[in-house]
Design a protein around this motif. Sequence first.
Motif, PDB file in Angstrom:
ATOM      1  N   VAL A 120       0.867  -1.181   0.000  1.00 42.44           N
ATOM      2  CA  VAL A 120       0.000   0.000   0.000  1.00 42.44           C
ATOM      3  C   VAL A 120       0.905   1.231   0.000  1.00 42.44           C
ATOM      4  O   VAL A 120       1.691   1.424   0.937  1.00 42.44           O
ATOM      5  N   LEU A 121       0.795   2.041  -1.062  1.00 39.77           N
ATOM      6  CA  LEU A 121       1.665   3.202  -1.183  1.00 39.77           C
ATOM      7  C   LEU A 121       1.330   4.243  -0.127  1.00 39.77           C
ATOM      8  O   LEU A 121       0.161   4.496   0.177  1.00 39.77           O
ATOM      9  N   ARG A 122       2.358   4.864   0.423  1.00 37.52           N
ATOM     10  CA  ARG A 122       2.194   5.922   1.405  1.00 37.52           C
ATOM     11  C   ARG A 122       2.455   7.268   0.747  1.00 37.52           C
ATOM     12  O   ARG A 122       2.983   7.356  -0.352  1.00 37.52           O
ATOM     13  N   ASP A 123       2.066   8.327   1.422  1.00 37.42           N
ATOM     14  CA  ASP A 123       2.261   9.670   0.875  1.00 37.42           C
ATOM     15  C   ASP A 123       3.741   9.922   0.636  1.00 37.42           C
ATOM     16  O   ASP A 123       4.583   9.627   1.490  1.00 37.42           O
ATOM     17  N   GLY A 124       4.033  10.489  -0.524  1.00 38.48           N
ATOM     18  CA  GLY A 124       5.412  10.774  -0.868  1.00 38.48           C
ATOM     19  C   GLY A 124       5.564  10.980  -2.361  1.00 38.48           C
ATOM     20  O   GLY A 124       4.589  10.955  -3.127  1.00 38.48           O
ATOM     21  N   PRO A 125       6.802  11.185  -2.840  1.00 35.18           N
ATOM     22  CA  PRO A 125       7.016  11.439  -4.271  1.00 35.18           C
ATOM     23  C   PRO A 125       6.547  10.295  -5.163  1.00 35.18           C
ATOM     24  O   PRO A 125       6.028  10.550  -6.256  1.00 35.18           O
ATOM     25  N   LEU A 126       6.719   9.043  -4.725  1.00 31.06           N
ATOM     26  CA  LEU A 126       6.315   7.926  -5.569  1.00 31.06           C
ATOM     27  C   LEU A 126       4.806   7.917  -5.788  1.00 31.06           C
ATOM     28  O   LEU A 126       4.331   7.771  -6.927  1.00 31.06           O
ATOM     29  N   ARG A 127       4.053   8.081  -4.742  1.00 30.60           N
ATOM     30  CA  ARG A 127       2.599   8.103  -4.889  1.00 30.60           C
ATOM     31  C   ARG A 127       2.134   9.318  -5.685  1.00 30.60           C
ATOM     32  O   ARG A 127       1.182   9.227  -6.475  1.00 30.60           O
ATOM     33  N   GLU A 128       2.799  10.444  -5.518  1.00 27.92           N
ATOM     34  CA  GLU A 128       2.434  11.642  -6.268  1.00 27.92           C
ATOM     35  C   GLU A 128       2.674  11.444  -7.768  1.00 27.92           C
ATOM     36  O   GLU A 128       1.872  11.892  -8.598  1.00 27.92           O
ATOM     37  N   GLU A 129       3.761  10.776  -8.126  1.00 29.95           N
ATOM     38  CA  GLU A 129       4.028  10.537  -9.542  1.00 29.95           C
ATOM     39  C   GLU A 129       2.961   9.629 -10.152  1.00 29.95           C
ATOM     40  O   GLU A 129       2.469   9.896 -11.254  1.00 29.95           O
ATOM     41  N   LEU A 130       2.598   8.564  -9.458  1.00 31.37           N
ATOM     42  CA  LEU A 130       1.581   7.661  -9.980  1.00 31.37           C
ATOM     43  C   LEU A 130       0.220   8.344 -10.061  1.00 31.37           C
ATOM     44  O   LEU A 130      -0.529   8.160 -11.036  1.00 31.37           O
ATOM     45  N   ALA A 131      -0.119   9.142  -9.051  1.00 32.48           N
ATOM     46  CA  ALA A 131      -1.399   9.841  -9.081  1.00 32.48           C
ATOM     47  C   ALA A 131      -1.431  10.900 -10.176  1.00 32.48           C
ATOM     48  O   ALA A 131      -2.458  11.085 -10.847  1.00 32.48           O
ATOM     49  N   SER A 132      -0.317  11.590 -10.382  1.00 30.37           N
ATOM     50  CA  SER A 132      -0.271  12.602 -11.430  1.00 30.37           C
ATOM     51  C   SER A 132      -0.405  11.970 -12.813  1.00 30.37           C
ATOM     52  O   SER A 132      -1.086  12.507 -13.693  1.00 30.37           O
ATOM     53  N   ALA A 133       0.251  10.820 -13.021  1.00 28.98           N
ATOM     54  CA  ALA A 133       0.130  10.140 -14.315  1.00 28.98           C
ATOM     55  C   ALA A 133      -1.303   9.693 -14.575  1.00 28.98           C
ATOM     56  O   ALA A 133      -1.801   9.785 -15.701  1.00 28.98           O
ATOM     57  N   ALA A 134      -1.985   9.224 -13.528  1.00 29.37           N
ATOM     58  CA  ALA A 134      -3.383   8.812 -13.699  1.00 29.37           C
ATOM     59  C   ALA A 134      -4.288  10.008 -13.974  1.00 29.37           C
ATOM     60  O   ALA A 134      -5.222   9.923 -14.788  1.00 29.37           O
ATOM     61  N   ALA A 135      -4.024  11.144 -13.323  1.00 35.54           N
ATOM     62  CA  ALA A 135      -4.865  12.323 -13.519  1.00 35.54           C
ATOM     63  C   ALA A 135      -4.665  12.925 -14.903  1.00 35.54           C
ATOM     64  O   ALA A 135      -5.630  13.401 -15.525  1.00 35.54           O
ATOM     65  N   ARG A 136      -3.429  12.910 -15.409  1.00 44.04           N
ATOM     66  CA  ARG A 136      -3.170  13.503 -16.717  1.00 44.04           C
ATOM     67  C   ARG A 136      -3.778  12.680 -17.842  1.00 44.04           C
ATOM     68  O   ARG A 136      -4.009  13.211 -18.945  1.00 44.04           O
ATOM     69  N   ARG A 137      -4.055  11.417 -17.618  1.00 49.72           N
ATOM     70  CA  ARG A 137      -4.705  10.622 -18.654  1.00 49.72           C
ATOM     71  C   ARG A 137      -6.141  11.070 -18.862  1.00 49.72           C
ATOM     72  O   ARG A 137      -6.723  10.817 -19.914  1.00 49.72           O
ATOM     73  N   ILE A 138      -6.720  11.726 -17.873  1.00 50.85           N
ATOM     74  CA  ILE A 138      -8.063  12.280 -18.059  1.00 50.85           C
ATOM     75  C   ILE A 138      -8.036  13.391 -19.105  1.00 50.85           C
ATOM     76  O   ILE A 138      -8.949  13.505 -19.936  1.00 50.85           O
ATOM     77  N   ASP A 139      -6.992  14.229 -19.069  1.00 44.72           N
ATOM     78  CA  ASP A 139      -6.863  15.274 -20.083  1.00 44.72           C
ATOM     79  C   ASP A 139      -6.776  14.683 -21.485  1.00 44.72           C
ATOM     80  O   ASP A 139      -7.372  15.218 -22.431  1.00 44.72           O
ATOM     81  N   HIS A 140      -6.045  13.587 -21.619  1.00 45.23           N
ATOM     82  CA  HIS A 140      -5.948  12.957 -22.937  1.00 45.23           C
ATOM     83  C   HIS A 140      -7.312  12.406 -23.364  1.00 45.23           C
ATOM     84  O   HIS A 140      -7.681  12.514 -24.546  1.00 45.23           O
ATOM     85  N   GLY A 141      -8.046  11.828 -22.436  1.00 44.80           N
ATOM     86  CA  GLY A 141      -9.372  11.335 -22.769  1.00 44.80           C
ATOM     87  C   GLY A 141     -10.313  12.453 -23.187  1.00 44.80           C
ATOM     88  O   GLY A 141     -11.109  12.294 -24.127  1.00 44.80           O
ATOM     89  N   LEU A 142     -10.223  13.606 -22.528  1.00 46.19           N
ATOM     90  CA  LEU A 142     -11.043  14.752 -22.917  1.00 46.19           C
ATOM     91  C   LEU A 142     -10.662  15.248 -24.306  1.00 46.19           C
ATOM     92  O   LEU A 142     -11.529  15.634 -25.107  1.00 46.19           O
ATOM     93  N   PHE A 143      -9.378  15.242 -24.615  1.00 47.13           N
ATOM     94  CA  PHE A 143      -8.947  15.663 -25.952  1.00 47.13           C
ATOM     95  C   PHE A 143      -9.439  14.688 -27.014  1.00 47.13           C
ATOM     96  O   PHE A 143      -9.939  15.095 -28.071  1.00 47.13           O
ATOM     97  N   ARG A 144      -9.322  13.397 -26.755  1.00 45.56           N
ATOM     98  CA  ARG A 144      -9.758  12.406 -27.733  1.00 45.56           C
ATOM     99  C   ARG A 144     -11.264  12.484 -27.974  1.00 45.56           C
ATOM    100  O   ARG A 144     -11.722  12.295 -29.105  1.00 45.56           O
ATOM    101  N   SER A 145     -12.014  12.755 -26.943  1.00 44.96           N
ATOM    102  CA  SER A 145     -13.466  12.827 -27.098  1.00 44.96           C
ATOM    103  C   SER A 145     -13.940  14.160 -27.644  1.00 44.96           C
ATOM    104  O   SER A 145     -15.117  14.290 -28.004  1.00 44.96           O
TER     105      SER A 145
END
Length: 524
Positions: A444-469
């Motif tokens: 289970v990931l804890r708060d820190g740079p690693l979790r922030e990187e994974l969360a940021s990558a997941a959030a930015r994929r929403i922008d790509h989905g909005l662009f594609r749609s």
Amino acid sequence: MAHHFANTIPAHLSMWRRVREYAVPPSMIETATARRAVGDWAGACAAARIDVDLDLRAVRNRHGSDLVTHLRTDLRLLAPDLLRWHMPRVAPDGRLRPGLTISLAHYPSSGATPLQLVVRTPPAWADAGQRMSLALWEGSGNGAPWHHPHPHPARRFRLDLHRHLWDSGRSGELARRCGRGGVPSVASASVGQRRSSLASPDRAHEPGLPVLPNRPDLPERTHRSPRPAVTDSGWAVTSWAAEAELLLRAEGRPRGAFTVRLGARSRAVLELVAPDDSHAPTFRPLREALPPHKIAALPVLPEAAARVLPDLELLRAGLVAVERLHPLVAAALTAPGSVAGSDSAPVAVPAPEPGDPHRVECRGEVHRIALRDGVLTAIDHDPAQLRREELLVALGGPALPCLRAIEAVHRSPEALPAVRERLGHGDVAGALAVVEGLLGPGAVLRDGPLREELASAAARRIDHGLFRSGLVAEHPAAGAVGDGNALGARHAEAGHRPRLDRRTPHDMRRKRSSRARPRTGLHR
């Protein structure tokens, strides 16, 4: 990660080495090749993260069966992983150049504009996942997504004249056209021999010859350098004449002038000439000066023809092994008489790090940290003792060195740069594999740079989905602050100053357009 020799490796070669390591992972190449071998071109595109935006049935209804036959043949020959390998990229991260429409093949049509098979890259704000799209460009106003920033094929970046960069059946031509060139012609040889003098500030520039910019990050050749210094600026001057002949022939011109983009505000205007039809063509600087609008209308030598293949530069500098290249690229460069022969230096293998990162000195003893039941655990401590220590830490007490080491690995592991590189190039599966190899699949990931990187990558994929749609169709810089989407809020936080338009709030428009000046307290 591999060690980086920042003092001896030029910045552009360091970028290309990271691109070759992370941008096209071996798993993508293996899956795409397997799907292409059985004729599943759509599955190969899916494995290479390329979205297919064309319908063969609709193309047949509009343009006939002959065009679909040629299109299907090209799609079956398309190696999408090889296309991703050779796509244009931008420094310093080496990501795909955003907002491009690149032509792959031309097809005859009944209209004035020939149909083109194109590949598109999303804009920079929607490049999460580094996905591309494959489509059929049908001319101005037809078949182009209205929300793409540059739906028309780019003249500077075109691959229809370089099928060996994406066609699996013609990948063997890479060794001949990768920038090594044959015996240079008279005019091009004079330019090639004077490259160092033209780029050197202490030598006079001969009039009429193009000035090739020299990279400032290229090191000087010294006898103490541990690996060969790179003195070539990367321009494939010896191949310009042959490539320009192909370019002008495709434009319907047997001879004529063309341009080579040398920089953001610099381009060379050259002319392709030949003594007669029995001699190889050569190029020379254009004798008469042309106005800017005529220069802009001249054919542009594609970027793939203007520069040396990055893989060739990496091999010559000894920064990559042939086995680490794409299989089709390695097969072409290692063929008899190719460029990857004795001139490539051996790759230095980094020495193993001293010590074991999974061993920690704890209370005067060396304890082990390993994966147990899918979780990183201090195996030399009793489970009951670990639970007591974790409870003590929750109450504010000091933690054991083993628990502090596990906490550090969870928050910011040593492999975090490798995870970031994989996420930046869209290799989410590879990044998760690295994380699971460090922490285990049940961690289970804890708060820190690693979790922030994974969360940021997941959030930015929403922008790509909005662009594609098509839900976010405009460029971020064109919107006003506070227009209701996340993109406007992001630019507002960055201090972006939007343009005034009809969507700008009335109060902001009145404040921005007012000529009133603040009181200074000086009265007459």
